[in-house]
Design an enzyme around this catalytic site. Structure first.
Site, PDB file in Angstrom:
ATOM      1  N   HIS A  87      54.764  -0.844  51.191  1.00  0.00           N
ATOM      2  CA  HIS A  87      53.360  -1.142  50.873  1.00  0.00           C
ATOM      3  C   HIS A  87      52.451  -0.936  52.088  1.00  0.00           C
ATOM      4  O   HIS A  87      51.426  -1.601  52.220  1.00  0.00           O
ATOM      5  CB  HIS A  87      53.207  -2.554  50.287  1.00  0.00           C
ATOM      6  CG  HIS A  87      53.786  -2.664  48.901  1.00  0.00           C
ATOM      7  ND1 HIS A  87      53.092  -2.299  47.768  1.00  0.00           N
ATOM      8  CD2 HIS A  87      55.015  -3.052  48.478  1.00  0.00           C
ATOM      9  CE1 HIS A  87      53.863  -2.486  46.707  1.00  0.00           C
ATOM     10  NE2 HIS A  87      55.035  -2.936  47.108  1.00  0.00           N
ATOM     11  N   THR A  88      52.866  -0.047  52.950  1.00  0.00           N
ATOM     12  CA  THR A  88      52.027   0.312  54.101  1.00  0.00           C
ATOM     13  C   THR A  88      51.382   1.680  53.908  1.00  0.00           C
ATOM     14  O   THR A  88      50.370   1.961  54.532  1.00  0.00           O
ATOM     15  CB  THR A  88      52.865   0.346  55.398  1.00  0.00           C
ATOM     16  OG1 THR A  88      54.071   1.058  55.126  1.00  0.00           O
ATOM     17  CG2 THR A  88      53.191  -1.039  55.894  1.00  0.00           C
ATOM     18  N   ASP A  89      51.965   2.524  53.039  1.00  0.00           N
ATOM     19  CA  ASP A  89      51.473   3.917  52.980  1.00  0.00           C
ATOM     20  C   ASP A  89      50.022   3.999  52.506  1.00  0.00           C
ATOM     21  O   ASP A  89      49.224   4.735  53.074  1.00  0.00           O
ATOM     22  CB  ASP A  89      52.406   4.831  52.167  1.00  0.00           C
ATOM     23  CG  ASP A  89      52.621   4.449  50.721  1.00  0.00           C
ATOM     24  OD1 ASP A  89      52.185   3.352  50.303  1.00  0.00           O
ATOM     25  OD2 ASP A  89      53.234   5.264  49.980  1.00  0.00           O
ATOM     26  N   GLY A 122      63.336   2.441  41.499  1.00  0.00           N
ATOM     27  CA  GLY A 122      62.737   2.378  42.833  1.00  0.00           C
ATOM     28  C   GLY A 122      63.251   3.459  43.764  1.00  0.00           C
ATOM     29  O   GLY A 122      63.068   3.392  44.970  1.00  0.00           O
ATOM     30  N   GLU A 124      50.184  11.412  39.843  1.00  0.00           N
ATOM     31  CA  GLU A 124      50.606  10.012  39.689  1.00  0.00           C
ATOM     32  C   GLU A 124      49.379   9.116  39.463  1.00  0.00           C
ATOM     33  O   GLU A 124      49.370   8.243  38.594  1.00  0.00           O
ATOM     34  CB  GLU A 124      51.349   9.583  40.963  1.00  0.00           C
ATOM     35  CG  GLU A 124      51.914   8.204  40.937  1.00  0.00           C
ATOM     36  CD  GLU A 124      53.308   8.138  40.334  1.00  0.00           C
ATOM     37  OE1 GLU A 124      54.130   9.026  40.585  1.00  0.00           O
ATOM     38  OE2 GLU A 124      53.560   7.173  39.592  1.00  0.00           O
ATOM     39  N   ASP A 142      56.380   8.748  48.733  1.00  0.00           N
ATOM     40  CA  ASP A 142      57.488   9.244  47.906  1.00  0.00           C
ATOM     41  C   ASP A 142      57.457  10.766  47.784  1.00  0.00           C
ATOM     42  O   ASP A 142      58.469  11.442  47.945  1.00  0.00           O
ATOM     43  CB  ASP A 142      57.429   8.626  46.496  1.00  0.00           C
ATOM     44  CG  ASP A 142      57.450   7.113  46.532  1.00  0.00           C
ATOM     45  OD1 ASP A 142      57.760   6.549  47.595  1.00  0.00           O
ATOM     46  OD2 ASP A 142      57.150   6.502  45.499  1.00  0.00           O
TER      47      ASP A 142
HETATM   48  C1  GLA Z   1      55.989   2.972  45.432  1.00  0.00           C
HETATM   49  C2  GLA Z   1      54.841   3.937  45.724  1.00  0.00           C
HETATM   50  C3  GLA Z   1      54.795   4.292  47.217  1.00  0.00           C
HETATM   51  C4  GLA Z   1      54.807   3.033  48.082  1.00  0.00           C
HETATM   52  C5  GLA Z   1      55.896   2.070  47.633  1.00  0.00           C
HETATM   53  C6  GLA Z   1      55.814   0.754  48.346  1.00  0.00           C
HETATM   54  O1  GLA Z   1      57.219   3.595  45.666  1.00  0.00           O
HETATM   55  O2  GLA Z   1      54.985   5.115  44.977  1.00  0.00           O
HETATM   56  O3  GLA Z   1      53.660   5.083  47.481  1.00  0.00           O
HETATM   57  O4  GLA Z   1      53.547   2.426  48.080  1.00  0.00           O
HETATM   58  O5  GLA Z   1      55.860   1.819  46.237  1.00  0.00           O
HETATM   59  O6  GLA Z   1      56.037   0.926  49.697  1.00  0.00           O
END
Ligand code: GLA
Length: 383
Positions: A34-36, A123, A159, A171
């Site tokens: 949750h940093t991107d 995930g 997305e 991702d």
């Molecule tokens: C999902 C999102 C990513 C990222 C993660 C959490 O995988 O697609 O962009 O934010 O959650 O790090």
């Protein structure tokens, strides 16, 4: 493992043409969760599980996709840019096809046959792998080579607009840029990155809790908005620009929820930087500690864990040879990532399977992943 020759034959049986094959991998993320989307740091790696697309051109400006995992045919009319987003898996195909068109990758249409060995919705970025593989395939059908970063961004736009999740770039980025045996240290603001060799005495093991709570997508977008509000409250462009001192100073005036969200992002960015140093100096104990601290922060401050993930992490941490364990990805179910000594894998597998089942009555899945390369065209004759 997907059998490429079989996929080719299955395509030929349906369409009477020999296809080209493209693949894009799923990913793990060592740390930086949750940093991107906060312009921060991440440390993901592409894995050997991937989505494969067999494709050949059509002439009617239709993209017609079939998946070996789902029934039915998804058709996308490339001349109908305003079509409503689909509600099934086809939304990713539709999204990428229409975003590519809008960016000038005009194609005559294509048949696609999709096969994947990435567990869905766990995930491991099965949707990013689908987006990237479809993008690579359709760009090739359009007779174009596509810049890797542009491909990642097209997947991310798909997305956002068609998948309904306001995800960051991690991702798709790692799905296109992945390198065998290496993690990618990515600055999500500048998009500068470097590949860091993973030591051979480190195994990456994934545990699937086999749960997915419905709130995942809605809560993801909500967290993103909370982070933006927290940055605005602190008068900063994004949480990347916030330091521990800012939080200390302003924190008492901030609503509690925003403060917690900000604290996670600020401390997680610092943990990624420390993890990169630990990896470079071979300090796997330190790396493990950082990963475990990341889980605590995701659970308590970012509040994206769930009882099954917490249980899985607690079980993993008491196993021999484990450096660290944490939830991975968006949260609310899915997988944990575990860094451990290779020689302990067998015992880990049997202990975790038994103990998780005893505590939750759910049969988990455990995968040993190999860190692999990013998206590419597959030459079946060399398989
Ligand atoms: C999902 C999102 C990513 C990222 C993660 C959490 O995988 O697609 O962009 O934010 O959650 O790090």
């Amino acid at each position: 493992m997907i059998d490429i020759e079989l996929l080719k034959r299955q395509f030929f049986e349906r369409h009477g043409r020999v296809p080209r094959i493209f693949r894009a991998p799923g990913r793990v993320n060592l740390i930086g969760e949750h940093t991107d989307y906060n312009d921060g740091y991440v440390l993901p790696a592409a894995i050997d599980k991937a989505t494969y697309i067999a494709t050949s051109p059509r002439t009617d400006r239709i993209v017609a996709a079939q998946s070996l995992s789902f029934e039915g045919v998804v058709t996308v009319d490339l001349d109908n840019a305003d079509a409503r987003p689909r509600s099934d898996w086809g939304k990713y195909v539709q999204g990428v096809a229409l975003v590519l068109e809008a960016r000038g990758y005009r194609s005559s249409g294509a048949d696609l046959l999709i096969a994947s060995d990435i567990p869905l919705g766990a995930g491991l970025s099965s949707s990013a792998a689908l987006e990237v593989s479809v993008g690579l395939a359709l760009a090739a059908i359009a007779g174009r080579t596509i810049d890797r970063l542009e491909l990642a961004k097209i997947g991310q736009t798909a997305e956002h607009k068609y998948g309904g999740v306001m995800s960051g770039i991690m991702d798709q980025f790692v799905s296109v840029h992945g390198q065998a045996g290496r993690a990618l240290f990515l600055d999500c603001r500048s998009l500068e990155w470097s590949a860091i060799q993973l030591p051979t005495e480190l195994s990456v093991v994934i545990c699937n809790t086999k749960t997915k709570h419905d709130l995942a997508e809605g809560e993801y977008n909500k967290r993103r908005a909370e982070c933006e509000n927290a940055a605005a409250f602190l008068g900063k462009p994004s949480l990347r620009d916030v330091g521990a001192d800012d939080l200390e100073y302003m924190g008492s005036r901030m609503p509690d929820v925003l403060k917690k969200r900000a604290r996670h992002v600020v401390t997680e960015n610092a943990r990624v930087l420390s993890a990169v140093s630990a990896l470079k100096s071979g300090d796997l104990r330190k790396l493990g500690e950082l990963i475990s601290a990341s889980h605590q922060s995701l659970r308590d401050d970012f509040e994206v864990s769930c009882p099954e993930l917490d249980t899985m992490v607690a079980i993993a941490r008491r196993q021999p040879g484990v450096f660290g364990a944490r939830m991975m990805g968006g949260g609310f179910g899915g997988c944990t990532i575990n860094l451990m000594l290779p020689q302990e894998k067998k015992e880990f597998f049997s202990n975790v399977s038994r103990e998780y089942n005893d505590e939750t009555s759910i049969e988990p899945e455990v995968y040993y992943v190999t860190i692999g390369n990013g998206a590419e065209e597959v030459d079946a004759s060399r398989q």
